[in-house]
Design a protein around this motif. Structure first.
Motif, mmCIF file in Angstrom:
data_model
loop_
_atom_site.group_PDB
_atom_site.id
_atom_site.type_symbol
_atom_site.label_atom_id
_atom_site.label_comp_id
_atom_site.label_asym_id
_atom_site.label_seq_id
_atom_site.Cartn_x
_atom_site.Cartn_y
_atom_site.Cartn_z
ATOM 1 N N HIS A 20 0.829 -1.204 0.000
ATOM 2 C CA HIS A 20 0.000 0.000 0.000
ATOM 3 C C HIS A 20 0.866 1.257 0.000
ATOM 4 N N GLU A 21 1.989 1.212 0.694
ATOM 5 C CA GLU A 21 2.889 2.365 0.725
ATOM 6 C C GLU A 21 3.475 2.636 -0.661
ATOM 7 N N LYS A 22 3.848 1.589 -1.367
ATOM 8 C CA LYS A 22 4.379 1.735 -2.723
ATOM 9 C C LYS A 22 3.287 2.242 -3.664
ATOM 10 N N TRP A 23 2.088 1.692 -3.548
ATOM 11 C CA TRP A 23 0.956 2.099 -4.363
ATOM 12 C C TRP A 23 0.732 3.612 -4.238
ATOM 13 N N ALA A 24 0.843 4.127 -3.013
ATOM 14 C CA ALA A 24 0.600 5.549 -2.749
ATOM 15 C C ALA A 24 1.602 6.458 -3.458
ATOM 16 N N GLN A 25 2.723 5.913 -3.920
ATOM 17 C CA GLN A 25 3.684 6.715 -4.690
ATOM 18 C C GLN A 25 3.173 6.994 -6.101
ATOM 19 N N PHE A 26 2.191 6.214 -6.566
ATOM 20 C CA PHE A 26 1.682 6.350 -7.927
ATOM 21 C C PHE A 26 0.358 7.098 -8.014
ATOM 22 N N THR A 27 -0.443 7.040 -6.949
ATOM 23 C CA THR A 27 -1.738 7.713 -6.962
ATOM 24 C C THR A 27 -2.158 8.050 -5.533
ATOM 25 N N SER A 28 -2.874 9.153 -5.419
ATOM 26 C CA SER A 28 -3.399 9.536 -4.108
ATOM 27 C C SER A 28 -4.809 8.986 -3.889
ATOM 28 N N LYS A 29 -5.333 8.267 -4.885
ATOM 29 C CA LYS A 29 -6.673 7.694 -4.747
ATOM 30 C C LYS A 29 -6.680 6.612 -3.670
ATOM 31 N N THR A 30 -7.803 6.508 -2.989
ATOM 32 C CA THR A 30 -7.986 5.516 -1.942
ATOM 33 C C THR A 30 -7.976 4.107 -2.537
ATOM 34 N N ILE A 31 -7.348 3.207 -1.827
ATOM 35 C CA ILE A 31 -7.364 1.801 -2.226
ATOM 36 C C ILE A 31 -8.639 1.183 -1.666
ATOM 37 N N PRO A 32 -9.544 0.758 -2.541
ATOM 38 C CA PRO A 32 -10.764 0.123 -2.016
ATOM 39 C C PRO A 32 -10.455 -1.278 -1.512
ATOM 40 N N ASP A 33 -11.276 -1.753 -0.615
ATOM 41 C CA ASP A 33 -11.147 -3.130 -0.144
ATOM 42 C C ASP A 33 -11.773 -4.023 -1.213
ATOM 43 N N ALA A 34 -10.950 -4.747 -1.947
ATOM 44 C CA ALA A 34 -11.438 -5.563 -3.058
ATOM 45 C C ALA A 34 -12.295 -6.734 -2.595
ATOM 46 N N HIS A 35 -12.329 -6.989 -1.291
ATOM 47 C CA HIS A 35 -13.245 -8.019 -0.786
ATOM 48 C C HIS A 35 -14.678 -7.495 -0.777
ATOM 49 N N ASP A 36 -14.826 -6.162 -0.726
ATOM 50 C CA ASP A 36 -16.147 -5.544 -0.638
ATOM 51 C C ASP A 36 -16.580 -4.816 -1.899
ATOM 52 N N SER A 37 -15.636 -4.474 -2.771
ATOM 53 C CA SER A 37 -15.961 -3.734 -3.986
ATOM 54 C C SER A 37 -15.066 -4.219 -5.117
ATOM 55 N N ALA A 38 -15.468 -3.886 -6.334
ATOM 56 C CA ALA A 38 -14.663 -4.276 -7.489
ATOM 57 C C ALA A 38 -14.665 -3.137 -8.493
ATOM 58 N N GLN A 39 -13.501 -2.858 -9.051
ATOM 59 C CA GLN A 39 -13.408 -1.855 -10.092
ATOM 60 C C GLN A 39 -13.060 -2.508 -11.428
ATOM 61 N N VAL A 40 -12.319 -3.602 -11.356
ATOM 62 C CA VAL A 40 -11.951 -4.321 -12.577
ATOM 63 C C VAL A 40 -12.114 -5.822 -12.350
ATOM 64 N N LEU A 41 -12.318 -6.530 -13.445
ATOM 65 C CA LEU A 41 -12.251 -7.982 -13.466
ATOM 66 C C LEU A 41 -11.143 -8.311 -14.455
ATOM 67 N N LEU A 42 -10.118 -8.978 -13.984
ATOM 68 C CA LEU A 42 -8.988 -9.323 -14.833
ATOM 69 C C LEU A 42 -9.279 -10.665 -15.484
#
Length: 144
Positions: free
Chosen positions: A54-76
């Motif tokens: 999560h710390e590394k992710w925050a270097q690329f975007t300031s957007k909140t990381i959703p809990d993928a257990h509760d929500s989905a933005q993409v299906l790979l």
């Protein structure tokens, strides 16, 4: 040069995620791996999954990381060469601690798909399509 895709996924436990992706067939590329990220090669020269703390992710975007257990933005979605390979991939994911079939199984005769969730809740769809139907050589009939 052919295009490559690098799927970036935020993870809560990098070691656990590396072990999971290795169990489903990805290979770690140590040249792009450290204590904050791991490059997992799914298909050499084509498909890479970047596991980011999560710390590394925050270097690329300031957007909140959703809990993928509760929500989905993409299906790979990843293709396989046969129906049996689809089932085997989901079985590997389940044995490695993933959740099998979080989305409905799709069976249209010419196309077959299942899915799994990784330990962080990211959904991977695994599918096979009849090569003749995929190329347009044969009519794609939907099973009833």
């Amino acid at each position: 040069m052919p295009r490559m895709i690098f799927v970036n996924l935020p993870v809560t436990d990098l070691d656990r995620s590396k072990a999971f992706y290795e169990a489903v067939g990805a290979v770690n590329n140590p040249a792009f791996t450290d204590e904050t990220a791991a490059c997992m090669v799914v298909e050499e020269g084509a498909i890479h999954v970047m596991l980011l703390t999560h710390e590394k992710w925050a270097q690329f975007t300031s957007k909140t990381i959703p809990d993928a257990h509760d929500s989905a933005q993409v299906l790979l979605c990843l293709s396989m060469d046969s129906r049996d390979e689809v089932d085997a991939q989901v079985a590997k994911a389940s044995a490695a601690g993933g959740k099998p079939d979080p989305t409905p199984t799709q069976d249209f005769g010419f196309m077959y798909g299942r899915s799994f969730e990784d330990p962080d809740g990211h959904i991977w769809e695994i599918m096979w399509m009849d090569p003749a139907a995929a190329s347009g050589e044969a009519p794609a009939e939907v099973a009833a």
